[in-house]
Write a protein that holds these residues in place. Sequence first.
Motif, short mmCIF file in Angstrom:
data_model
loop_
_atom_site.label_atom_id
_atom_site.label_comp_id
_atom_site.label_asym_id
_atom_site.label_seq_id
_atom_site.Cartn_x
_atom_site.Cartn_y
_atom_site.Cartn_z
N UNK A 44 34.61 63.88 49.10
CA UNK A 44 36.40 62.93 49.24
C UNK A 44 35.72 62.55 50.26
N UNK A 45 35.35 62.17 51.24
CA UNK A 45 35.59 61.18 52.42
C UNK A 45 34.81 59.48 52.19
N UNK A 46 33.31 59.99 50.46
CA UNK A 46 32.66 59.24 50.12
C UNK A 46 34.09 58.41 49.35
N UNK A 47 34.72 59.17 48.34
CA UNK A 47 35.59 58.32 47.54
C UNK A 47 36.93 57.53 48.55
N UNK A 48 37.34 58.46 49.64
CA UNK A 48 38.15 57.25 50.17
C UNK A 48 37.44 56.30 51.20
N UNK A 49 36.38 56.15 51.32
CA UNK A 49 35.43 55.16 51.55
C UNK A 49 34.66 54.30 50.16
N UNK A 50 34.39 54.13 49.82
CA UNK A 50 34.95 53.79 48.11
C UNK A 50 35.97 52.79 48.35
N UNK A 51 37.54 53.61 48.38
CA UNK A 51 39.09 53.00 48.10
C UNK A 51 38.92 51.78 49.25
N UNK A 52 38.45 52.25 50.44
CA UNK A 52 38.67 51.10 50.96
C UNK A 52 38.50 50.01 50.96
N UNK A 53 36.42 50.19 51.26
CA UNK A 53 35.93 48.90 50.64
C UNK A 53 36.82 48.01 49.60
N UNK A 54 37.13 49.52 48.19
CA UNK A 54 37.83 48.33 47.22
C UNK A 54 39.30 48.01 47.62
N UNK A 55 39.76 48.73 48.58
CA UNK A 55 41.14 47.19 49.10
C UNK A 55 40.15 45.76 49.70
N UNK A 56 39.70 46.40 50.35
CA UNK A 56 38.88 44.84 51.67
C UNK A 56 37.88 43.96 50.57
N UNK A 57 37.49 44.36 49.43
CA UNK A 57 36.93 44.02 48.29
C UNK A 57 38.66 43.04 47.66
N UNK A 58 39.47 43.62 46.79
CA UNK A 58 40.01 43.15 46.15
C UNK A 58 40.66 42.37 47.49
N UNK A 59 41.11 41.67 48.45
CA UNK A 59 41.87 41.42 49.83
C UNK A 59 40.60 40.26 49.97
N UNK A 60 39.45 40.22 50.11
CA UNK A 60 38.16 39.03 50.27
C UNK A 60 38.74 38.34 49.08
N UNK A 61 38.40 38.81 47.55
CA UNK A 61 38.82 38.38 46.51
C UNK A 61 39.64 37.85 46.41
N UNK A 62 41.36 37.67 46.91
CA UNK A 62 42.22 37.32 46.88
C UNK A 62 42.56 36.13 47.70
N UNK A 63 42.25 37.04 48.48
CA UNK A 63 41.22 35.26 50.21
C UNK A 63 40.84 34.30 49.16
N UNK A 64 39.26 34.76 48.69
CA UNK A 64 38.69 33.10 47.74
C UNK A 64 39.59 32.46 46.89
N UNK A 65 40.71 33.31 45.94
CA UNK A 65 41.63 32.83 44.94
C UNK A 65 42.91 31.98 46.11
N UNK A 66 43.42 32.29 46.98
CA UNK A 66 43.60 31.12 47.79
C UNK A 66 42.87 29.97 47.75
N UNK A 67 41.80 29.89 48.52
CA UNK A 67 41.41 29.30 49.09
C UNK A 67 40.65 28.22 48.12
N UNK A 68 40.14 28.83 46.88
CA UNK A 68 40.23 27.51 45.26
C UNK A 68 41.39 26.91 45.14
N UNK A 69 42.17 27.23 45.62
CA UNK A 69 43.85 26.97 44.16
C UNK A 69 44.01 25.89 45.70
N UNK A 70 43.37 26.32 46.75
CA UNK A 70 44.52 24.75 47.38
C UNK A 70 42.95 23.83 47.72
N UNK A 71 42.07 24.55 47.14
CA UNK A 71 40.87 23.51 47.18
C UNK A 71 41.46 22.16 47.49
#
Length: 153
Positions: A124-151
């Motif tokens: 359960x702890x591992x699943x929680x860590x993975x969920x947080x990782x997924x959130x971080x990854x989603x945020x990073x991808x979203x920022x990357x998409x923003x950067x590409x859009x503004x480029x």
Amino acid sequence: MNPNPIPDPDQTDIRENDILFDCPYCGKSMAIEEAGAGLMVPCAACGKEVQVPIPDASTPVAPVAAPRAGLAVGESPAETVRQLDAALAMANEQIDRLISEKEALQERRAYLEQIRGGQIARLEQLAGELARLQESLDRALSLLADIRAEKPV
Ligand SMILES: [Zn+2]
């Protein structure tokens, strides 16, 4: 090595691992120590050479079979009661042993469930860590998409 006749006033104690068998010639019930298995021995009653059976799962061993042998040859009621008491004590010992085996198994099961519980908690702890990782990854991808859009093109 000679078998002990049953009943014999002088040889009434049958030990736990004794082999009980009947003479094939005269039908006399006898007991012999375990080491006599398979040997040719003189019958205690008729003297003919008889082979001691080799015990297996289907061969009754003393003292469980003792009361039956005692009843079959018509021993005194007191002796029959004594043998039944011995068999009952043996049965009680077996019950006690089974109960302690069951308790040991229950302890082991509790231990395994405890281990499994620990593993579930870690999963359960591992699943929680993975969920947080997924959130971080989603945020990073979203920022990357923003950067590409503004480029600028
Ligand atoms: Zn015999």
